[in-house]
Structures are given as structure tokens and as C-alpha cells.
Design a protein around this motif. Structure first.
Motif, short mmCIF file in Angstrom:
data_model
loop_
_atom_site.label_atom_id
_atom_site.label_comp_id
_atom_site.label_asym_id
_atom_site.label_seq_id
_atom_site.Cartn_x
_atom_site.Cartn_y
_atom_site.Cartn_z
N MET A 1 0.85 -1.20 0.00
CA MET A 1 0.00 0.00 0.00
C MET A 1 0.89 1.25 0.00
SD MET A 1 -3.15 1.34 0.28
CE MET A 1 -4.15 0.04 0.99
N LEU A 2 0.72 2.09 -1.02
CA LEU A 2 1.50 3.31 -1.11
C LEU A 2 0.90 4.41 -0.24
CD1 LEU A 2 2.03 3.34 -4.98
CD2 LEU A 2 3.78 2.87 -3.26
N ASP A 3 1.75 5.34 0.18
CA ASP A 3 1.26 6.51 0.90
C ASP A 3 0.62 7.50 -0.08
OD1 ASP A 3 2.13 5.62 3.40
OD2 ASP A 3 4.15 6.41 3.05
N THR A 4 1.26 7.67 -1.23
CA THR A 4 0.70 8.57 -2.23
C THR A 4 1.23 8.21 -3.61
OG1 THR A 4 0.22 10.90 -2.72
CG2 THR A 4 2.50 10.38 -2.18
N ILE A 5 0.44 8.53 -4.62
CA ILE A 5 0.85 8.40 -6.01
C ILE A 5 0.78 9.79 -6.63
CG2 ILE A 5 0.28 7.49 -8.29
CD1 ILE A 5 -0.83 5.03 -6.97
N ILE A 6 1.86 10.19 -7.27
CA ILE A 6 1.90 11.49 -7.95
C ILE A 6 1.68 11.24 -9.43
CG2 ILE A 6 3.32 13.52 -8.46
CD1 ILE A 6 4.96 12.63 -5.87
N ILE A 7 0.66 11.87 -9.99
CA ILE A 7 0.31 11.68 -11.40
C ILE A 7 0.78 12.90 -12.19
CG2 ILE A 7 -1.56 11.34 -13.05
CD1 ILE A 7 -3.19 10.07 -10.83
N GLY A 8 1.76 12.69 -13.07
CA GLY A 8 2.29 13.77 -13.89
C GLY A 8 3.72 14.10 -13.50
N ALA A 9 4.65 13.99 -14.46
CA ALA A 9 6.07 14.24 -14.18
C ALA A 9 6.56 15.51 -14.84
CB ALA A 9 6.91 13.04 -14.62
N GLY A 10 5.71 16.55 -14.81
CA GLY A 10 6.17 17.87 -15.20
C GLY A 10 6.93 18.50 -14.05
N PRO A 11 7.19 19.82 -14.10
CA PRO A 11 7.95 20.47 -13.03
C PRO A 11 7.35 20.25 -11.64
CG PRO A 11 7.76 21.93 -14.91
CD PRO A 11 6.89 20.74 -15.22
N ALA A 12 6.03 20.45 -11.50
CA ALA A 12 5.40 20.29 -10.18
C ALA A 12 5.45 18.84 -9.72
CB ALA A 12 3.96 20.79 -10.22
N GLY A 13 5.24 17.90 -10.65
CA GLY A 13 5.28 16.49 -10.29
C GLY A 13 6.65 16.03 -9.88
N LEU A 14 7.68 16.45 -10.61
CA LEU A 14 9.05 16.08 -10.26
C LEU A 14 9.43 16.64 -8.89
CD1 LEU A 14 10.86 16.61 -13.69
CD2 LEU A 14 10.60 14.44 -12.47
N TYR A 15 9.05 17.89 -8.64
CA TYR A 15 9.37 18.49 -7.35
C TYR A 15 8.59 17.81 -6.23
CZ TYR A 15 10.45 22.08 -3.87
OH TYR A 15 10.87 22.75 -2.75
#
Length: 315
Positions: A1-15
Motif C-alpha cells: 500500500m503506497l502513501d501517495t501516487i503522484i500523477i504527472g512528471a512535469g515540473p510540479a510532479g518532479l518536485y
């Protein structure tokens, strides 16, 4: 079980992924495209003038810097490219995210997808699609060395590209349909000092067979006509979002954008959103704004999942 998934690897997603690693969250980063960087990949050589800590930096260099910073945490927060989110369902006490890579289970989700994929707004002038020297992005500015160029648009992208192209071009003329610009005032003033700005004009036609040799423009107020010589014409009218299933995912939208609270949480508890996909009072679409929103979202997720790690001040 993940704590969070980040969707999108643009500037905001990478950061956000970098911050997730710093917060020691069990997380991953998914991106529907084959490369990270988001829409910045459309104009890697364009200079960005409003990034904190830099007088100017190319979009490509900015992407690489953000990725290099993130890569320190890539083992604990892996990046999955060519992975598209399909649906989000809440089951028991967690979310089930269906993707083209398979099913992910997670306690929270952070959308940093910029509202989905984007396509440039096209120039709506007869025969524009048959002209070989009309461009909607720039791959190599050196291709236009010592040329006379025209840039259409009034936002940051148009003005920043005008400044960037002016470094190699013989002449750059920026044409906008209004007297007022949406771009930063400083950048507009700088462009006035090194190039030519024509307002308020709209493009109405071309002179040339399969290439634009002259762009015909009409004054918005007095309807006078002018022909402007050019070797290449650049159109930076912004982007139109492709159809997305945000409404199907159950978010409350405003003008097609996701409504969020001050901690970047959407109307679906435990799902957060940052960047150009969100709207709130006073929202400004800037890369630096998205980075700050990512910091707020990840900090909120960390405090939500691990309140014992949040240390208060003792009086």
C-alpha cells in the motif's frame, strides 16, 4: 500500500516526488508520456525569466535540474513513464488507481498532470496549414540565425520566445491583438528595447506560395492593413487541453479546472491537485506557483498520514 501516487512528471510532479522522498513517503510517480518534463518539452530552448534563483534558464535545463534533484530519491519514489491513469475508485479506506501499467493501491493521490495533454492553438488564417515556415514550437534556435522573424501572441510564452529568438535573429517583430500583454511587464519592456512590437493587430493573410514571405495584419481599431516581411512565423497563442476524464473522476470543476482548498485538497478527500490543472481565488499559472503548491500538498499529505511526525512548539 503506497502513501501517495503522484500523477504527472512535469515540473510540479518532479518536485513533488523530490519532497515525497524527503518526507520518506512510500510513493511513486507516473507519467503518461515517454519522457518527463511535461509541456516544457515543447520548448526546451525557450528561456524562462521568472524562476527564483535564475535571471534566466532554458526550459530544458530547468527540466533536467528538477529531474537531477529528484533522482536522489528515485529508488524510494520510482518513476513509471508511459503509464496513463484510467480511473480512481475508493475502496474501504484507500484508493485504487487503474493505469495502463496495472493497479496501484494508495492512501492518497496527488494530481500534477497540468490538466492532461495539450495541443497548441492553431493560427486561424486561410492556408496557414499549408505554409512550411509557420511554427508552434522551436527545437533549435540556431536554425533561425540572422533571419527576420515574427512572433504572434501576448502571453509569457510569446514574449519569452521573442527574447530568446532575438539573441540569434536579425530582427524579431512581436504582434499582439491587444495593447495590453498578459506577459510580465519587465519582459515586454525588454522586448521593446531590442525588437519591434506591433499592437493592436490581428493576422488576416499571407503573401507567398508555400511559405510566408509577408504576413498581412489588420489594425483592430482603425482597420488599416500592413504587410510585415518574415523568414519564419511563430504562433504562441497558448494551448488547448485535450479531452480529459476529470469530471468522470468525481472532482468539482470550475471552468474545466479542479477546485482545491488552501491545502491543495480537491473535493475528494485524500486527493490533492497542483499546477495548471487547478483553480482557486488568486491562482496564477506559473511554474514557481506550481512548485509552491507541490510543497503545500506533500506537507499536508505527510501530516495527514503521519501526524506523530509533526512536532509542535513547546511554550
Amino acid at each position: 500500500m503506497l502513501d501517495t501516487i503522484i500523477i504527472g512528471a512535469g515540473p510540479a510532479g518532479l518536485y513533488a516526488a523530490t519532497l515525497a522522498g524527503m518526507h520518506k513517503l512510500n510513493a511513486c510517480l507516473i507519467e503518461s508520456a515517454f519522457e518527463y518534463g511535461g509541456t516544457l518539452n515543447l520548448y526546451k530552448q525557450k528561456m524562462v525569466y521568472d524562476m527564483p534563483g535564475y535571471s534566466k534558464i532554458s526550459a530544458g535545463e530547468l527540466i533536467q535540474n528538477l529531474y537531477n534533484q529528484y533522482s536522489e530519491y528515485q529508488e524510494s519514489v520510482p518513476l513509471y513513464l508511459n503509464t496513463k491513469a484510467i480511473s480512481i475508485d475508493y475502496v474501504d479506506d484507500h484508493y485504487v488507481l487503474e493505469t495502463t501499467r496495472g493497479i496501484f493501491k494508495t492512501k492518497t493521490i496527488l494530481l500534477a498532470n497540468g490538466g492532461g495533454t495539450f495541443e497548441p492553438r492553431l493560427l486561424e488564417v486561410p492556408n496557414a496549414d499549408s505554409m512550411s515556415n509557420i511554427y508552434y514550437n522551436v527545437k533549435n534556435i540556431s536554425d533561425f540565425k540572422d533571419q527576420e522573424l515574427i512572433v504572434l501572441g501576448g502571453g509569457d510564452s510569446a514574449v519569452d520566445w521573442s527574447l530568446t529568438l532575438a539573441e540569434v535573429a536579425k530582427k524579431v517583430t512581436l504582434i499582439h491583438r491587444r495593447n495590453d500583454f498578459r506577459a510580465h511587464e519587465y519582459s515586454v519592456e525588454k522586448m521593446k528595447s531590442i525588437g519591434s512590437i506591433l499592437t493592436p493587430y490581428i493576422p488576416v493573410g499571407f503573401l507567398g506560395y508555400d511559405r510566408v514571405e509577408y504576413l498581412t495584419i489588420k489594425h483592430v481599431e482603425n482597420e488599416s492593413i500592413m504587410d510585415v516581411k518574415c523568414d519564419a512565423l511563430f504562433v504562441f497563442y497558448g494551448s488547448s487541453p485535450a479531452k480529459h476524464n476529470l469530471s468522470e473522476w468525481g472532482f468539482e470543476l470550475d471552468k474545466g479546472l479542479i477546485k482545491v482548498s488552501s491545502n491543495m485538497e480537491t473535493t475528494r478527500k485524500g486527493i490533492f491537485a497542483v499546477g495548471n490543472s487547478v483553480i482557486y481565488h488568486g491562482k496564477k499559472k506559473m511554474i514557481s506557483t506550481g512548485l509552491g503548491e507541490a510543497a503545500t500538498a506533500i506537507s499536508t499529505i505527510g501530516a495527514l498520514l503521519f501526524p506523530e511526525k509533526t512536532q509542535g512548539y513547546k511554550h
